[in-house]
Design a protein around this motif. Structure first.
Motif, PDB file in Angstrom:
ATOM      1  N   HIS A   1       0.744  -1.324  -0.045  1.00 29.92           N
ATOM      2  CA  HIS A   1      -0.115  -0.248  -0.053  1.00 29.92           C
ATOM      3  C   HIS A   1       0.696   1.336   0.078  1.00 29.92           C
ATOM      4  O   HIS A   1       1.816   1.425   0.539  1.00 29.92           O
ATOM      5  CB  HIS A   1      -0.927   0.110   1.227  1.00 29.92           C
ATOM      6  CG  HIS A   1      -1.989  -1.122   1.153  1.00 29.92           C
ATOM      7  ND1 HIS A   1      -1.740  -2.205   0.810  1.00 29.92           N
ATOM      8  CD2 HIS A   1      -3.523  -1.021   1.338  1.00 29.92           C
ATOM      9  CE1 HIS A   1      -3.083  -3.098   0.719  1.00 29.92           C
ATOM     10  NE2 HIS A   1      -3.973  -1.934   1.022  1.00 29.92           N
TER      11      HIS A   1
ATOM     12  N   ASN B   1      -3.185   1.275   6.757  1.00 33.20           N
ATOM     13  CA  ASN B   1      -3.442   0.385   5.862  1.00 33.20           C
ATOM     14  C   ASN B   1      -3.610  -1.319   6.110  1.00 33.20           C
ATOM     15  O   ASN B   1      -3.941  -2.031   5.364  1.00 33.20           O
ATOM     16  CB  ASN B   1      -2.275   0.517   4.742  1.00 33.20           C
ATOM     17  CG  ASN B   1      -2.417   1.828   4.128  1.00 33.20           C
ATOM     18  OD1 ASN B   1      -3.400   2.224   3.708  1.00 33.20           O
ATOM     19  ND2 ASN B   1      -1.115   2.320   3.656  1.00 33.20           N
TER      20      ASN B   1
ATOM     21  N   THR C   1      -2.985  -4.500  -2.966  1.00 31.94           N
ATOM     22  CA  THR C   1      -3.955  -3.572  -2.753  1.00 31.94           C
ATOM     23  C   THR C   1      -5.094  -4.145  -3.605  1.00 31.94           C
ATOM     24  O   THR C   1      -4.977  -5.453  -3.787  1.00 31.94           O
ATOM     25  CB  THR C   1      -3.468  -2.434  -3.750  1.00 31.94           C
ATOM     26  OG1 THR C   1      -3.080  -2.868  -5.042  1.00 31.94           O
ATOM     27  CG2 THR C   1      -2.328  -1.664  -3.230  1.00 31.94           C
TER      28      THR C   1
END
Ligand code: PMP
Length: 374
Positions: free
Chosen positions: A41, A282, A349
């Motif tokens: 991320h 994240n 992601t």
């Protein structure tokens, strides 16, 4: 092997290093890299700004050696870990690989041994080789789990000077119960050995309260190793650390190189720790992508292991090498750990994860392995 094939054979390297291979996860330039369990991320802009400002400040001091005791960094790390830990409980180095190397240098070495339970992190035997420590490959159950009885029996048989428990384990991804760690510690105490729990992926666990930091009080030979490479998305900065009794940190000073943590490393790590909320935000999305991969792989008829980490180890492939190559042809790099029928993939992601799942589905269709229901 003759000299032309093996140029090292002409060099007077240590006999015990002859024929060994260095760490070698493939570094292939592809659009989607899901093979070394990095945090994929992007770093939040506010953290990039804070780090850039720190580098500008520290640049003025680069004529001087850094703080050899990295006091401010140890304070930040102790504050992050909590559990009543103080700066003197903390030690840091350039990645947890270096932390582990220093621990092997102090507590291992010629005539000594380190035990771990395979399959596990591939660097342990390499660090053992480098420090001239005998590596003992302990066994796991066929499903790669490790219970207290089995671990204790193997430790009592081999009496290693060091045991390394990787939790969550790489490559399998599953965390160890605290009961196993407690039992291993007791078994190691019988011959005054050191127990290291490598918690590189601790922040991704399903139950984040079940980690070995809770076991540190009254266990002076327990070391919990952590890293900023994974949850903190800081692999390039190289910052690993451990928490233990202050005497262990003192012991490591015997082998560390003076000023081993550069001023730049210390400054950027402190900046990242002070902005940890933004960085660690994240982690939740990575968990979501991980759980999505686990669910979808099951729908594909594959068998993902329980994952407490940011990667998934799965079996059920007829030909893992062919699957690995198919994914690579689609620009997606995953890890073949050399275990038949298995591959390991890092949670990416959302779009990277989708690309991986779609490519794998096409492969399974092509190889005739995809269930009709899918
Ligand atoms: N321990 C484990 C289990 C790992 O998987 C890794 C990296 N892949 C490390 C330690 C080392 O990480 P670093 O040196 O980046 O802290």
């Amino acid at each position: 092997m003759n000299e032309a094939l093996d140029p090292l054979s002409a060099l007077p390297i240590r006999d015990d290093l002859r024929g060994r291979s260095p760490y070698g996860a493939p570094m292939i330039d592809v659009p989607i890299t899901l093979n070394v369990n990095e945090n994929t991320h992007p770093m939040p802009q506010e953290v990039i700004d804070a780090i850039t400002a720190e580098i500008a400040t520290v640049a003025r001091t680069l004529n001087r050696y850094p703080d050899r005791e990295f006091t401010a960094l140890r304070e930040e790390l102790a504050d992050y870990l909590g559990h009543g830990l103080k700066p003197e409980n903390i030690w840091a180095a350039n990645g947890s690989n270096e932390v582990l190397q220093q621990l092997f240098q102090v507590f291992g070495g010629p005539g000594r041994s380190v035990m771990s339970f395979v399959p596990t992190y591939s660097m342990y035997p390499l660090l053992a080789d480098g420090t001239n420590t005998r590596f003992i490959a302990g066994k796991r159950a066929p499903d790669f789990s490790l219970d207290a009885t089995s671990a204790v029996t193997q430790i009592q048989k081999h009496r290693p000077n060091i045991v390394v428990l990787c939790s969550p384990n790489n490559p399998t991804g599953t965390g160890l119960g605290l009961d196993v760690i407690e039992a291993v510690y007791e078994a190691m105490q019988e011959h005054e050995g050191v127990t290291i729990v490598d918690e590189a992926y601790a922040e991704f666990a399903q139950d984040t309260s079940a980690h070995a930091l809770t076991l540190l009080p009254n266990r002076p030979r327990l070391v919990v190793s952590r890293t900023m490479s994974k949850a903190f998305a800081f692999a390039g900065a190289r910052l690993g650390y451990f928490a233990a009794d202050p005497a262990i940190a003192d012991a490591v000073r015997l082998v560390r190189l003076p000023y081993h943590l550069s001023s730049v490393t210390q400054a950027v790590a402190i900046a990242a720790l002070r902005h940890r909320e933004g960085l660690l935000a994240n982690v939740q999305d990575i968990r979501t992508q991980r759980d999505r991969i686990v669910k979808t792989l099951k729908e594909y008829g594959l068998h993902p292991a329980v994952s407490d980490s940011n990667f998934i180890f799965f079996s059920g492939l007829r030909d893992e090498k062919e699957a690995w190559q198919w994914l690579l042809n689609d620009g997606i790099l995953v890890r073949d750990n050399g275990i038949a029928g298995h591959l390991r993939v890092t949670a990416g992601t959302a779009s990277e994860t989708t690309a991986f799942l779609e490519s794998l589905k096409k492969y399974l269709e092509h190889s005739g392995e995809l269930p009709a229901s899918c």
